[in-house]
Write a protein that holds these residues in place. Structure first.
Motif, short mmCIF file in Angstrom:
data_model
loop_
_atom_site.label_atom_id
_atom_site.label_comp_id
_atom_site.label_asym_id
_atom_site.label_seq_id
_atom_site.Cartn_x
_atom_site.Cartn_y
_atom_site.Cartn_z
N MET A 79 0.83 -1.20 0.00
CA MET A 79 0.00 0.00 0.00
C MET A 79 0.87 1.25 0.00
N ALA A 80 0.49 2.21 -0.82
CA ALA A 80 1.25 3.45 -0.86
C ALA A 80 0.89 4.33 0.34
N THR A 81 1.87 5.10 0.82
CA THR A 81 1.57 6.09 1.85
C THR A 81 1.49 7.43 1.16
N ASP A 82 0.36 8.08 1.20
CA ASP A 82 0.24 9.37 0.57
C ASP A 82 0.27 10.44 1.66
N THR A 83 1.28 11.29 1.60
CA THR A 83 1.48 12.22 2.70
C THR A 83 1.33 13.69 2.29
N THR A 84 0.64 13.95 1.17
CA THR A 84 0.43 15.35 0.78
C THR A 84 -0.31 16.06 1.90
N PRO A 85 0.18 17.25 2.31
CA PRO A 85 -0.55 17.97 3.34
C PRO A 85 -2.00 18.20 2.91
N TYR A 119 -1.01 11.95 -20.07
CA TYR A 119 -1.26 12.37 -18.68
C TYR A 119 -0.62 11.40 -17.68
N ASP A 120 -0.82 10.09 -17.90
CA ASP A 120 -0.30 9.12 -16.93
C ASP A 120 1.21 9.10 -16.89
N ASP A 121 1.84 9.27 -18.05
CA ASP A 121 3.31 9.33 -18.06
C ASP A 121 3.81 10.56 -17.32
N LEU A 122 3.15 11.69 -17.57
CA LEU A 122 3.63 12.95 -17.01
C LEU A 122 3.44 13.02 -15.50
N ARG A 123 2.39 12.37 -14.98
CA ARG A 123 2.12 12.49 -13.55
C ARG A 123 2.97 11.50 -12.73
N ARG A 124 3.66 10.60 -13.41
CA ARG A 124 4.44 9.58 -12.71
C ARG A 124 5.65 10.20 -12.00
N LEU A 125 5.87 9.77 -10.76
CA LEU A 125 7.01 10.25 -9.98
C LEU A 125 8.05 9.15 -9.86
N GLU A 126 9.23 9.52 -9.40
CA GLU A 126 10.30 8.53 -9.22
C GLU A 126 9.87 7.43 -8.23
N ASN A 127 9.20 7.83 -7.17
CA ASN A 127 8.72 6.84 -6.19
C ASN A 127 7.40 6.25 -6.67
N ALA A 128 7.43 4.99 -7.10
CA ALA A 128 6.23 4.36 -7.68
C ALA A 128 5.13 4.15 -6.63
N ALA A 129 5.48 4.33 -5.35
CA ALA A 129 4.47 4.15 -4.30
C ALA A 129 3.52 5.34 -4.23
N ILE A 130 3.88 6.42 -4.87
CA ILE A 130 3.06 7.64 -4.80
C ILE A 130 2.32 7.78 -6.13
N ASP A 131 0.99 7.79 -6.03
CA ASP A 131 0.16 7.75 -7.24
C ASP A 131 -0.83 8.90 -7.20
N ARG A 132 -0.37 10.07 -7.62
CA ARG A 132 -1.22 11.27 -7.50
C ARG A 132 -1.86 11.62 -8.83
N ASP A 158 17.53 1.67 -13.54
CA ASP A 158 16.93 1.52 -14.86
C ASP A 158 15.45 1.97 -14.75
N ASP A 159 14.61 1.54 -15.68
CA ASP A 159 13.24 2.05 -15.68
C ASP A 159 12.29 1.23 -14.80
N THR A 160 12.80 0.23 -14.10
CA THR A 160 11.92 -0.59 -13.26
C THR A 160 11.30 0.28 -12.16
N PRO A 161 9.96 0.26 -12.01
CA PRO A 161 9.36 1.07 -10.94
C PRO A 161 9.83 0.59 -9.56
N VAL A 162 10.22 1.54 -8.72
CA VAL A 162 10.70 1.22 -7.38
C VAL A 162 9.81 1.95 -6.37
N HIS A 163 9.37 1.20 -5.35
CA HIS A 163 8.49 1.74 -4.30
C HIS A 163 9.38 2.07 -3.10
N SER A 164 9.31 3.32 -2.65
CA SER A 164 10.33 3.79 -1.71
C SER A 164 9.76 4.42 -0.44
#
Ligand SMILES: Cc1cc2nc3c(=O)[nH]c(=O)nc-3n(C[C@H](O)[C@H](O)[C@H](O)COP(=O)(O)OP(=O)(O)OC[C@H]3O[C@@H](n4cnc5c(N)ncnc54)[C@H](O)[C@@H]3O)c2cc1C
Length: 476
Positions: A1-7, A40-53, A327-333
């Motif tokens: 499960m991702a932890t979403d910590t946006t204020p 849109y989905d490519d652009l919104r992707r962050l380095e940390n794959a656990a964060i899905d905004r 590399d391009d493998t998604p990593v959850h951090s």
């Protein structure tokens, strides 16, 4: 499960229907990308794959005018605003749900003035882009150790890399920045212009505005460098780590070294001696004449049983700067870090125990040496705060398996908490923090005596806290 910590934001989600997007499209030069749009989905992707905004709008800024209008748009709509450069922040500060993201990645020009050694960098560039241009003139700006990390986030939050002991944090090499404020106005921050803002952005993160460009004083280094880079079996850590610690404790400023307790992937592109193995990596870079440096860093090689020694390959600065690129493998951090006043035998035993007990091969226990020029800058000279500690200990929880993230996160939390009991444990490097909600106290503690002044500067430049998707400093 991702932890979403946006204020949490009290603002309602803005609706950008087609008519509104057409109207805005005539204003901005960069593309406006909304949910459902191609890319849109490519652009919104962050380095940390656990964060899905899921932002309501991504503005692909092409220049200062787009940033100014993007800031005004967020303010007028009452929309949450995130600013994205490299997108590497582990807590996902480069994006925000239902808000506006100013994506700076297309603003990545780098211009080097070889006569003055000044390097002018647009706010969305990465360190690889800076090194590419600066190295063509034998110049280097102290950056991070991964080439895809953004210059914006890393510098405004401090910046620790291979040159930190010789020339300090990245923010220490910053000479000026042009910043778009919450009002939409553009100002310069330097020792001469808006010095309070200049003080605040050297460590205070993106709290005060959008740095559309940053000017650094570069140093003569490379392309050829002297570096030691050896892989030991993790089981040899009890032999190797104390020897490295003794060298690092007494090192001259030219040498910045680090220990990494990790596992190498079981993949064909990984050299066979370390493929799929638990390892201890010792790296040391000499920031000076390579001929002088070679015998110095040679001391960091062969500190015990060695699986692989790549020192003779890592002779080019740019190569060294990308040695840890993924590399391009998604990593959850999920990461946490702290500073240590010393690496006592007890601390080393603790580090080895934690490394042996990692819940996933992707989890890294990282011990960068700091000190040197970095530590000689007083805590109140820049917003960054106390930087006197000679070592950092960072638990970089990373896994390719999303189902393991909970376990990894619990392990990182427990390890960091236990580390706080070590003798000489101190503050936190805020660029290595993956959970701001839980770390409010940590943010305040790291700024220490600078917090009150930072809150005053925040009140002067962003009284409404428009820039709050960051290690937030509330206005006074
Ligand atoms: C793989 C990896 C390697 C790393 N290596 C290092 C390292 O060697 N040394 C080190 O010190 N840190 C390192 N970091 C941590 C890094 O410094 C932080 O994650 C930093 O926030 C990344 O900046 P960014 O621009 O890539 O991130 P983003 O997520 O795009 O931004 C991070 C924060 O900075 C703000 N920001 C970014 N650009 C601007 C701008 N131009 N103006 C105003 N605000 C801005 C954003 O709003 C956000 O709050 C690493 C992180 C990762 C994931």
């Amino acid at each position: 499960m991702a932890t979403d910590t946006t204020p949490a934001s009290p603002a309602p989600a803005p609706a950008f229907d087609e008519a509104r997007l057409t109207e805005l499209g005539a204003l901005f030069r960069g593309a406006l990308v909304a949910p459902g749009d191609p890319g849109y989905d490519d652009l919104r992707r962050l380095e940390n794959a656990a964060i899905d905004r899921h932002p309501a709008l991504i503005v692909r800024c092409t220049g200062t005018a787009d940033v100014m209008d993007g800031v005004r748009l967020a303010r007028d709509e009452g929309a949450p605003l995130a600013v994205r450069a490299g997108g590497h922040h582990v807590g996902g500060h480069g994006s925000v749900d239902d808000g506006i993201v100013l994506d700076l990645r297309d603003m990545n020009a780098v211009r080097v003035d070889p006569t003055t050694s000044m390097v002018h960098v647009q706010g969305g560039a990465t360190w690889g882009q800076v090194d590419r241009e600066a190295q063509a003139f034998g110049l280097a700006v102290p950056g991070g150790i991964v080439s895809t990390t953004g210059v914006g986030g890393l510098t405004l939050g401090g910046g620790v890399g291979w040159l930190v002991r010789r020339w300090g944090l990245s923010c220490d090499s910053l000479v000026s920045a042009r910043v778009v404020l919450a009002s939409g106005e553009l100002v310069t921050a330097s020792e001469d212009e808006n010095p309070d803002l200049f003080w605040a952005i050297r460590g205070g993160g993106g709290n005060f505005g959008v740095a559309v460009d940053l000017t650094f004083e570069a140093q003569r280094l490379g392309p050829e460098i002297a570096m030691a880079f050896s892989f030991h079996p993790l089981e040899a850590a009890a032999d190797v780590l104390p020897r490295w610690r003794d060298l690092a404790r007494d090192a001259d400023d030219e040498v910045t070294s680090r220990a990494m307790l990790w596992s190498m992937a079981d993949r064909e592109d990984v050299p066979p001696p370390v493929r799929g193995r638990d390892v201890l990596i010792i790296g040391a870079l000499y920031a000076g004449d390579p001929a002088t440096g070679r015998p110095v860093v040679d001391a960091y090689r062969g500190l015990g049983e060695t699986l692989l020694d790549m020192s003779d390959l890592l002779t080019d600065y740019r190569f060294a700067q990308s040695a840890f690129d993924g590399d391009d493998t998604p990593v959850h951090s999920y990461w946490k870090s702290l500073y240590l006043d010393d690496l006592t035998d007890e601390a080393l035993a603790f580090i080895i125990d934690r490394a042996m007990d990692r819940p996933d091969p992707g989890v890294l226990v990282h011990v960068p040496a700091m000190g040197g020029a970095c530590a000689r800058v007083q805590a109140d000279a820049t917003a960054f705060g106390d930087r006197s500690a000679p070592f950092m200990l960072s638990f970089d929880g990373m896994t390719e398996d999303p189902a393991k993230l909970d376990e990894v996160r619990d392990w990182v939390r427990a390890s960091a908490e236990a580390a706080r009991l070590l003798e000489g444990a101190g503050g936190t490097y805020l660029n290595f923090v993956g959970d701001d909600a839980a770390d409010r106290r940590v943010v305040d503690q790291q700024f220490g005596g600078n917090l009150a002044r930072l809150r005053e500067v925040k009140k002067a430049y962003d009284p409404g806290n428009l820039f709050r998707v960051n290690n937030n400093i509330p206005p006074a």
